[in-house]
Design a protein around this motif. Structure first.
Motif, mmCIF file in Angstrom:
data_model
loop_
_atom_site.group_PDB
_atom_site.id
_atom_site.type_symbol
_atom_site.label_atom_id
_atom_site.label_comp_id
_atom_site.label_asym_id
_atom_site.label_seq_id
_atom_site.Cartn_x
_atom_site.Cartn_y
_atom_site.Cartn_z
ATOM 1 N N LEU A 77 0.382 -1.075 0.224
ATOM 2 C CA LEU A 77 0.060 0.105 -0.223
ATOM 3 C C LEU A 77 1.033 1.744 0.372
ATOM 4 C CD1 LEU A 77 -1.055 0.985 3.002
ATOM 5 C CD2 LEU A 77 -0.925 -1.285 3.183
ATOM 6 N N TYR A 78 0.478 2.542 0.038
ATOM 7 C CA TYR A 78 1.131 3.603 -0.322
ATOM 8 C C TYR A 78 0.220 4.264 0.534
ATOM 9 C CZ TYR A 78 1.042 1.920 -4.668
ATOM 10 O OH TYR A 78 1.167 0.705 -5.879
ATOM 11 N N VAL A 79 1.973 4.923 1.206
ATOM 12 C CA VAL A 79 0.906 6.589 2.461
ATOM 13 C C VAL A 79 1.686 7.086 2.545
ATOM 14 C CG1 VAL A 79 1.737 4.493 4.624
ATOM 15 C CG2 VAL A 79 3.530 5.586 3.765
ATOM 16 N N PRO A 80 0.808 8.644 2.348
ATOM 17 C CA PRO A 80 1.654 9.497 1.785
ATOM 18 C C PRO A 80 2.359 10.602 1.740
ATOM 19 C CG PRO A 80 -0.459 9.946 3.747
ATOM 20 C CD PRO A 80 -0.069 9.112 3.900
ATOM 21 N N ASP A 81 3.607 10.067 3.240
ATOM 22 C CA ASP A 81 4.400 11.223 3.520
ATOM 23 C C ASP A 81 5.812 9.428 4.152
ATOM 24 O OD1 ASP A 81 5.671 13.651 4.115
ATOM 25 O OD2 ASP A 81 5.526 13.721 6.359
ATOM 26 N N LYS A 82 6.934 10.673 2.855
ATOM 27 C CA LYS A 82 8.381 9.953 3.415
ATOM 28 C C LYS A 82 8.731 9.749 5.292
ATOM 29 C CE LYS A 82 10.879 12.702 0.780
ATOM 30 N NZ LYS A 82 11.565 12.901 -0.558
ATOM 31 N N MET A 83 8.499 11.235 5.730
ATOM 32 C CA MET A 83 9.156 11.800 6.560
ATOM 33 C C MET A 83 7.947 10.794 8.324
ATOM 34 S SD MET A 83 11.209 12.898 7.795
ATOM 35 C CE MET A 83 11.992 13.718 9.188
ATOM 36 N N GLU A 84 6.669 11.024 7.852
ATOM 37 C CA GLU A 84 6.115 9.733 8.623
ATOM 38 C C GLU A 84 6.766 8.845 8.367
ATOM 39 O OE1 GLU A 84 3.236 9.894 11.618
ATOM 40 O OE2 GLU A 84 3.906 11.656 10.397
ATOM 41 N N LEU A 85 6.649 8.011 7.427
ATOM 42 C CA LEU A 85 7.441 7.049 7.445
ATOM 43 C C LEU A 85 8.412 6.565 8.035
ATOM 44 C CD1 LEU A 85 6.703 3.916 6.086
ATOM 45 C CD2 LEU A 85 7.851 3.910 3.986
ATOM 46 N N GLY A 86 9.053 6.773 7.773
ATOM 47 C CA GLY A 86 11.056 7.120 8.410
ATOM 48 C C GLY A 86 10.552 6.915 10.179
ATOM 49 N N LYS A 87 9.976 7.934 10.310
ATOM 50 C CA LYS A 87 10.088 8.030 11.802
ATOM 51 C C LYS A 87 8.490 6.341 11.889
ATOM 52 C CE LYS A 87 8.804 13.322 12.391
ATOM 53 N NZ LYS A 87 7.872 13.691 12.722
ATOM 54 N N ALA A 88 8.053 6.038 11.632
ATOM 55 C CA ALA A 88 7.719 4.391 12.300
ATOM 56 C C ALA A 88 8.688 3.646 12.501
ATOM 57 C CB ALA A 88 6.017 4.219 11.009
ATOM 58 N N CYS A 89 9.483 3.882 10.929
ATOM 59 C CA CYS A 89 10.664 2.878 10.961
ATOM 60 C C CYS A 89 12.165 3.316 12.107
ATOM 61 C CB CYS A 89 11.866 2.722 9.811
ATOM 62 S SG CYS A 89 9.840 2.225 8.680
ATOM 63 N N GLY A 90 11.766 4.492 13.075
ATOM 64 C CA GLY A 90 12.518 4.942 13.797
ATOM 65 C C GLY A 90 14.016 5.360 13.468
#
Length: 122
Positions: A77-90
């Motif tokens: 799936l796709y999420v809107p923000d790469k910064m938010e995904l980076g945070k989720a990844c730690g």
């Protein structure tokens, strides 16, 4: 402007659940981060869920991932923000894509996301 690799729109509540699943799998299981690592896990059919950011430049770095996910039967799936995904990844930096390798306590959440994504793709 439409992205070449985005095949369907992910509702906000599912994108939020995807961030949560990545965070949970990061702390109780195993995740992969970045296009190269995710590609490796998908090609080996080791990924349980793939999450890609919609705001990635250049787009070509993610264009192949949905294709190999479809070949291997791996939900994505796709999420809107790469910064938010980076945070989720730690991470303190952006993440173009991430995958769950070992779900840990995120197993039920990933199953729920997978069912919803399968319905979106039809």
């Amino acid at each position: 402007m439409s992205k070449i690799y985005v095949k369907f729109e992910t509702p906000k509540e599912i994108a939020d659940k995807a961030y949560e699943a990545i965070e949970l799998a990061r702390s109780t299981g195993k995740i992969g981060k970045g296009a190269n690592e995710v590609t490796k896990y998908v090609e080996r059919a080791q990924a349980a869920l793939v999450v890609m950011s919609e705001n990635v430049e250049p787009e070509e770095i993610l264009a192949h991932i949905s294709l190999i996910c479809d070949e291997r039967g791996i939900p994505y799936l796709y999420v809107p923000d790469k910064m938010e995904l980076g945070k989720a990844c730690g991470l303190s930096v952006n993440a173009s894509t991430a995958c769950v390798v070992t779900p840990g306590k995120a197993r039920e959440l990933i199953e729920e996301i997978s069912e919803t994504v399968a319905a979106l793709k039809k």
